[in-house]
Write a protein that holds these residues in place. Structure first.
Motif, short mmCIF file in Angstrom:
data_model
loop_
_atom_site.label_atom_id
_atom_site.label_comp_id
_atom_site.label_asym_id
_atom_site.label_seq_id
_atom_site.Cartn_x
_atom_site.Cartn_y
_atom_site.Cartn_z
N VAL A 17 -13.77 14.20 -7.25
CA VAL A 17 -14.29 13.86 -5.91
C VAL A 17 -15.18 12.62 -6.01
O VAL A 17 -15.08 11.68 -5.20
CB VAL A 17 -15.07 15.05 -5.30
N GLY A 18 -16.04 12.57 -7.06
CA GLY A 18 -16.93 11.41 -7.25
C GLY A 18 -16.12 10.14 -7.48
O GLY A 18 -16.40 9.10 -6.88
N MET A 19 -15.11 10.25 -8.33
CA MET A 19 -14.29 9.09 -8.65
C MET A 19 -13.52 8.63 -7.39
O MET A 19 -13.41 7.43 -7.13
CB MET A 19 -13.32 9.45 -9.77
N ALA A 20 -13.01 9.61 -6.63
CA ALA A 20 -12.26 9.27 -5.42
C ALA A 20 -13.17 8.55 -4.42
O ALA A 20 -12.75 7.61 -3.76
CB ALA A 20 -11.67 10.53 -4.79
N GLN A 21 -14.44 8.99 -4.34
CA GLN A 21 -15.38 8.33 -3.42
C GLN A 21 -15.60 6.89 -3.83
O GLN A 21 -15.64 5.99 -2.99
CB GLN A 21 -16.71 9.07 -3.41
N ILE A 22 -15.76 6.66 -5.14
CA ILE A 22 -15.99 5.29 -5.62
C ILE A 22 -14.76 4.43 -5.35
O ILE A 22 -14.87 3.33 -4.81
CB ILE A 22 -16.33 5.30 -7.13
N PHE A 23 -13.59 4.95 -5.68
CA PHE A 23 -12.36 4.17 -5.50
C PHE A 23 -12.09 3.94 -4.01
O PHE A 23 -11.70 2.84 -3.61
CB PHE A 23 -11.17 4.90 -6.12
N ALA A 24 -12.29 4.99 -3.21
CA ALA A 24 -11.98 4.87 -1.79
C ALA A 24 -12.90 3.84 -1.12
O ALA A 24 -12.52 3.22 -0.13
CB ALA A 24 -12.10 6.22 -1.10
N SER A 25 -14.11 3.64 -1.68
CA SER A 25 -15.04 2.66 -1.10
C SER A 25 -14.52 1.24 -1.28
O SER A 25 -14.89 0.35 -0.53
CB SER A 25 -16.41 2.74 -1.75
N SER A 26 -13.72 1.03 -2.34
CA SER A 26 -13.29 -0.35 -2.58
C SER A 26 -11.81 -0.56 -2.31
O SER A 26 -11.40 -1.66 -1.95
CB SER A 26 -13.60 -0.74 -4.03
N LEU A 27 -11.02 0.49 -2.46
CA LEU A 27 -9.57 0.31 -2.31
C LEU A 27 -8.98 1.35 -1.36
O LEU A 27 -8.85 2.51 -1.71
CB LEU A 27 -8.87 0.45 -3.67
N GLY A 28 -8.69 0.93 -0.15
CA GLY A 28 -7.95 1.80 0.77
C GLY A 28 -8.78 2.65 1.70
O GLY A 28 -8.24 3.21 2.65
#
Lengths: 688, 64
Positions: free
Chosen positions: A447-458
């Motif tokens: 969930v933490g990683m998805a939040q970081i990625f979602a903030s920059s990509l998509g």
């Protein structure tokens, strides 16, 4: 570069690192940016590598660039191959990096971001990197001998035997712990289960392609496998949204456990190269790519940490696992700070590839710094979450309650507000039905990683894809660790049983393969089964057991290292390995004592067994189940105690050797391979 | 120390990264196998390579 400029640069790095460390240590009551953790870590790494590792190379180990390494002397084009140092570095890092540095920091985040981060940085610089480097250098000086062989030669027969037992034990507990992480990540998750299931046909297809279409083109095949795996992630979304298919892939913890146990046995006992080798390549491909992407994501997004520096759970009443900050923060994070398992890699393939002795510094010390940086990233991924969300995902139903509203109320009552609606929305965003009670660390990290990625990509639209990408890559390389570990355990068992009856030692004799595979799988399978049925979440008992056994193995490795330093006439420098050794003995023995004897039933195995024993009479219906839980607690207590006693024997035996050498009772003599001058020209050799 | 251009430096870094990946993914080991056995790349050669390296690979632990 002028000397004054070099001094100014290093002073600048030291000042920046000190400022970053002060910022993360002293800020209270306001969130800080993750970049402070990154800065603190990287400045510390740079300083430690430049000065401390150089000191160890020159003054403690006396690495000699003119001395031929086993890769040069015994070059056979197979195991012993002189290899470029950067290539060996990449190879070594790919072998030591696994799920441990991702899971441990996520669990330790229950204490806040500060204790775990400091331990990851300091533990790695003074303990983990030193252990990996010294063991690697010692193995290079001994023709690539393994840790257990070095223990037998330098400490004594008991040391060698105990090191062997410690290795087998840690493999069993490690496999159970990582398998548990997969079970909890995939439990009731049709999307995740489908994606992982699809890696089996993908790996088979890769194996066929590699054999028949493009023989030997592994990189190309892995890239194709990766593309197909990404398609499988999108396919998983469709499966999870199609009720009839979702039902097929919605599996309980018990079912997943049985499947993983069968998988482990098949991987060890059957000639399934077509599946395992391509899957191993795919796992490595995904691992290296994801770690790089996560680092880039953190630097690009520079997220704020929402977890406080310290939580009230430093007192030992944490919901994720029980136990005070000392010693449990240091046990929970093993792989990102000090991991005994690395000593097996440092005395395995790597020493046979080192071209020059002095390169052991970059490979041994440097690769562990890289592993430590992965642990810092995992800590960031956990701490970008709202603490309420973090505890809702990571806490077991036995502590916070199974009903969403009750769990949210309990967690909010601790001062970390969260609502059932908020968690339902988050679960919906990541494509899950619920995120409550998803213990084990993997879902929290995802969930933490998805939040970081979602903030920059998509953005939020692809959050579910990122979440399942994270789950997929964790599960994928855990399964690789599982099948490789089961096979290694099987070979070790066959080697040992061969002393009693020769046919059992024959690695190609099928009855022996079946028997030893079944023995190894039964051992880790039992601990896994026990953890899955544990009402306290399983991770509460299994992860500390894993941390203790991993760091007890590090204790054995540091005993070997200290003994070699003493016997090589450099006793005045023995503090380099002795200090981390003393720290690990203190931490692991204290943690083991508390896990066995503490009066708190959530912490102490005996206390929990006694508590349950008192309930048997009042609950005749649950009598059988309670008896099983009592047995499990007692078994955990016995295993922990046995490991501590075994390692205590190695520590005592080592101390006796040091005493005898230091008092002149025995001659200081190490078992190094004889000196042979390197054929590499002097201009190619580097100063340490 | 000899000064090198950015393009050369970048090319060296990429070469090294590629060499590292080839080592990790056993492509370099396969090439060494072909050289030492004087075999051309083929299905048969790759099957022989896998057979020779599989036993050693199976004993390699993977860390946590």
């Amino acid at each position: 570069m002028a000397k004054w400029m070099r001094i100014a640069i290093w002073l600048g790095i030291a000042a920046l690192g000190a400022f970053a460390l002060a910022t993360i240590a002293l800020r209270r009551g306001e969130s800080i940016n993750a970049m402070w953790l990154v800065l603190a870590a990287f400045c510390s790494y740079a300083l430690a590598y430049r000065f401390y590792s150089r000191f160890i190379a020159l003054k403690v180990l006396g690495l000699d660039p003119g001395r031929a390494t086993p890769a040069e002397r015994l070059d056979n084009g197979r195991d012993f191959i002189p290899t470029n140092k950067w290539v060996v570095f990449g190879h070594h890092f790919a072998a030591i990096a696994g799920p441990g540095p991702l899971v441990g920091p996520v669990l330790a985040a229950q204490f806040g971001y500060l204790p775990g981060t400091l331990w990851i940085i300091v533990g790695a610089l003074l303990g983990g990197c030193v252990q990996d480097f010294v063991i690697l250098a010692c193995s290079v000086r001994r023709d690539g001998k393994s840790l257990t062989e070095m223990a037998r030669q330098e400490i004594g027969k008991t040391g060698g035997f105990v090191a062997y037992l410690a290795v087998i034990s840690i493999i069993v507990i490690l496999l159970a712990a990582v398998a548990f992480v997969v079970v909890n990540a995939l439990r009731s998750s049709p999307w995740g289960t489908f994606t992982i299931a699809m890696t089996i046909p993908i790996a088979l297809l890769m194996g066929w392609y590699l054999r028949h279409v493009r023989p030997g083109k592994v990189l190309e095949t892995s890239a194709i496998g990766f593309a197909l795996t990404m398609l499988a992630i999108f396919g998983g979304q469709w499966v999870s949204q199609t009720p009839s298919w979702a039902a097929v892939f919605t599996l309980s913890g018990a079912t997943l456990t049985v499947i993983i146990i069968v998988y482990g046995f098949a991987a060890s006992a059957l000639p399934v190269w077509l599946l395992l080798a391509p899957r191993d390549y795919l796992s490595t491909f995904v691992k290296l790519g994801t770690i790089g992407t996560l680092a880039a994501g953190i630097i690009a997004v520079r997220p704020q940490l929402h977890m406080p520096a310290l939580t009230q759970f430093v007192d030992g009443n944490g919901p994720v696992f029980a136990g005070k900050i000392f010693p449990f923060a240091f046990i929970t994070i093993a792989c990102g700070a000090v991991s005994g398992f690395h000593a097996l890699i440092s005395s395995g393939t790597t020493p046979k590839m080192i071209q020059r002795e002095t390169e052991a510094r970059m490979v041994g010390y440097g690769a562990m710094l890289a592993e430590s940086s992965v642990a810092v990233m995992a800590m960031i991924a956990a701490c970008v979450l709202d603490p309420g969300v973090y505890f809702a995902i990571s806490s077991p139903a036995g502590i916070v309650g199974a009903a969403p509203a009750a769990a949210a109320a309990t967690i909010s009552g601790w001062g970390y507000p969260v609502t059932a609606d908020q968690m339902a929305a988050l679960a919906h965003a990541v494509g899950e039905t619920t995120l409550f009670n998803r213990t084990g660390g993997a879902p929290t990290f995802a969930v933490g990683m998805a939040q970081i990625f979602a903030s920059s990509l998509g953005g939020q639209a692809v959050m579910a894809v990122w979440y399942h990408f994270a789950i997929m890559f964790e599960a994928l390389f855990i399964l690789t660790v599982l099948d490789a570990g089961t096979r290694v355990g099987r070979f070790m068992l066959q080697d040992a049983l061969g002393h009693f009856w020769k046919p059992l030692g024959r690695t190609s004799w099928y009855p022996s393969i079946l028997l030893t595979s079944a023995m190894v799988v039964s051992m880790w399978g039992y601990f896994l089964w026990e953890a899955v049925g544990d009402p306290l979440g399983g991770i509460n008992s299994l992860w500390p057991l894993f941390g203790i056994s991993n760091q007890l193995l590090a204790t054995v490795a540091l005993c070997v290292a200290t003994t070699i330093i003493v016997k090589s006439g450099r006793a005045r420098k023995m503090w380099v390995t002795l200090l981390p050794l003393l720290w690990l003995v203190t931490v692991t023995f204290t943690a083991a004592f508390q896990k066995v004897f503490d009066a708190n039933p959530r912490l102490g195995f005996w206390a929990h067994a006694n508590l349950l024993a008192g309930q048997v009479a009042a609950n005749p219906v649950r009598g059988k189940e309670l008896s099983k839980l009592i047995f499990n607690d007692r078994l955990d207590a016995i295993v922990t105690s046995a490991l501590v006693v075994l390692v205590a024997v190695v520590v005592i035996e080592s101390a006796v050797v040091w005493f005898r050498v230091l008092t002149g009772q025995v001659e200081a003599r190490v078992h190094e391979a004889p000196f042979v001058e390197s054929r590499y020209p002097p201009e190619q050799t580097e100063a340490a | 120390m000899k000064r090198i251009g950015i393009q050369t430096a970048l090319a060296r870094v990429l070469d090294l990264a590629y060499a590292t990946l080839r080592e990790i993914f056993d492509e370099a080991a396969y090439e060494r196998f072909l050289l030492s056995h004087a075999m051309p790349p083929s299905k048969v050669a790759y099957a022989a390579f896998r057979q020779e390296t599989e036993a050693a690979k199976a004993r390699r632990p993977r860390c946590c």
